[in-house]
Design an enzyme around this catalytic site. Sequence first.
Site, PDB file in Angstrom:
ATOM      1  N   GLU A 139     -18.077  14.501   8.863  1.00 33.98           N
ATOM      2  CA  GLU A 139     -17.889  13.530   9.950  1.00 33.98           C
ATOM      3  C   GLU A 139     -19.211  12.822  10.240  1.00 33.98           C
ATOM      4  O   GLU A 139     -20.267  13.453  10.303  1.00 33.98           O
ATOM      5  CB  GLU A 139     -17.375  14.240  11.205  1.00 33.98           C
ATOM      6  CG  GLU A 139     -15.914  14.620  11.049  1.00 33.98           C
ATOM      7  CD  GLU A 139     -15.350  15.354  12.247  1.00 33.98           C
ATOM      8  OE1 GLU A 139     -16.062  15.554  13.231  1.00 33.98           O
ATOM      9  OE2 GLU A 139     -14.165  15.719  12.172  1.00 33.98           O
ATOM     10  N   ASP A 152      -7.575  -9.965   5.014  1.00 33.41           N
ATOM     11  CA  ASP A 152      -7.070  -8.734   4.409  1.00 33.41           C
ATOM     12  C   ASP A 152      -6.794  -9.066   2.943  1.00 33.41           C
ATOM     13  O   ASP A 152      -5.805  -9.728   2.626  1.00 33.41           O
ATOM     14  CB  ASP A 152      -5.787  -8.307   5.134  1.00 33.41           C
ATOM     15  CG  ASP A 152      -5.131  -7.096   4.480  1.00 33.41           C
ATOM     16  OD1 ASP A 152      -5.537  -6.717   3.365  1.00 33.41           O
ATOM     17  OD2 ASP A 152      -4.196  -6.553   5.096  1.00 33.41           O
ATOM     18  N   ARG A 211      -6.204   5.617  -4.086  1.00 29.14           N
ATOM     19  CA  ARG A 211      -5.493   5.123  -2.898  1.00 29.14           C
ATOM     20  C   ARG A 211      -6.422   5.215  -1.692  1.00 29.14           C
ATOM     21  O   ARG A 211      -6.916   6.305  -1.366  1.00 29.14           O
ATOM     22  CB  ARG A 211      -4.256   6.004  -2.705  1.00 29.14           C
ATOM     23  CG  ARG A 211      -3.266   5.552  -1.673  1.00 29.14           C
ATOM     24  CD  ARG A 211      -1.935   6.239  -1.912  1.00 29.14           C
ATOM     25  NE  ARG A 211      -1.363   5.740  -3.153  1.00 29.14           N
ATOM     26  CZ  ARG A 211      -0.669   4.614  -3.275  1.00 29.14           C
ATOM     27  NH1 ARG A 211      -0.419   3.868  -2.207  1.00 29.14           N
ATOM     28  NH2 ARG A 211      -0.200   4.226  -4.437  1.00 29.14           N
TER      29      ARG A 211
END
Length: 415
Positions: free
Chosen positions: A53, A196, A231
């Site tokens: 993190e 996008d 992905r």
Amino acid sequence: MSILKNVDPLIYELTQNELERQTNHLEMIASENFTYPAVMEAMGSVFTNKYAEGYPNKRYYGGCEFADKVEQLAIDRACELFGCNYANVQPNSGSQANQGVYQALLKPFDKILGMDLSQGGHLTHGSKVSSSGKTYSSFFYGVDENGRIDYEKVMEIAKIVKPKLIVCGASAYPREINFEKFRVIADEVGAYLFADIAHIAGLVAADEHPSPFPHCHIVSSTTHKTLRGPRGGLIMTNDEDIAKKVNSAIFPGIQGGPLVHVIAAKAVGFAENLKPEWKEYAKDVKANTKKLSDVLLKRGYDVVSGGTDNHLILVSFLDKTFSGKEADIALGNAGITVNKNTVPGETRSPFVTSGVRIGAAALTARGMKTEQFEIIANKIADVLDDIENVDLQAKIKQEMKELASNFIIYDRPTY
Ligand code: DSN
């Protein structure tokens, strides 16, 4: 020798079945591709065990020295590939990348203007069923009667709506997107311009589609469509202030520990995209898509906008008695995988639709050229011309399997 086969034969058998499906069918879903074995190997690596993190050299956990290097490499390669200054490689998907963009730049109920889903946009561009349409006040532009974005009309809508952010980029738009014109519109109304490029990123990376930089304030993408990586999602910008906001929006805003194994795989994918061969692949994708379009037009099919500039075409059946759903099923029976898709002027529901979307990126990755695409396009037309003929579909399925057998990409399901 597969460890998986011994440990979990049921899951192994399903991966083997999926490998056979991917090998024997012609994969023509425009958002799919075949990634590299090296990408798959990185995805299956020990980095799956690591919590990291935070961001490189600013982590909330110890032991991140190699995770830091991996993430920094992915960032540096993404920036080199797209010619930008800042990249966040942590989004787990394109949808989460887009959510991160909105969270970085907007407050709830701010106005966004995006392309209508039914006209080629994406759920995350403000659709009322997505968090983008529930959290923000969303407005839409579409395409004209020729299936193209009418930039004057977008300007008109933008002046009325006065959005804080304009989304450009699409999921089912076969033409080039003019980022420069969108920027003029955004500047006119004082909006952020967000591109996008999930679908066209592989072409942009090869200079086979104009770049969103320097026109857009912020750019998101997926890494698995035309880019052929793992992905996942990606956000890029040239603005330091926006980059800081994006980092906070992704972590701790909407995600926890990053998928370091996927980030490693993204780095491997970007390295492939940076090779000179990538340009050849992108050129082939466009040439193959154009062949598909030319043949279907010649066979009397309504290819939306009269053709294509990128990796996909939309075929409209508004002038036919059958639906997109029926065409999708018939082509599937013939071993050709596509997806039903709404088309401009749609009269049917999104579950039925009046069109199909067909893409060339995946079969091009298998090495197919215009010669194969000409054969495939004619088979598609044969199926559609006689859509209820299940015997013909079975015959073509066998022919397509034989064609596919000359273009093997994987020799096993896991790497
Ligand atoms: N599902 C992707 C597509 O098919 O275009 C977009 O998220």
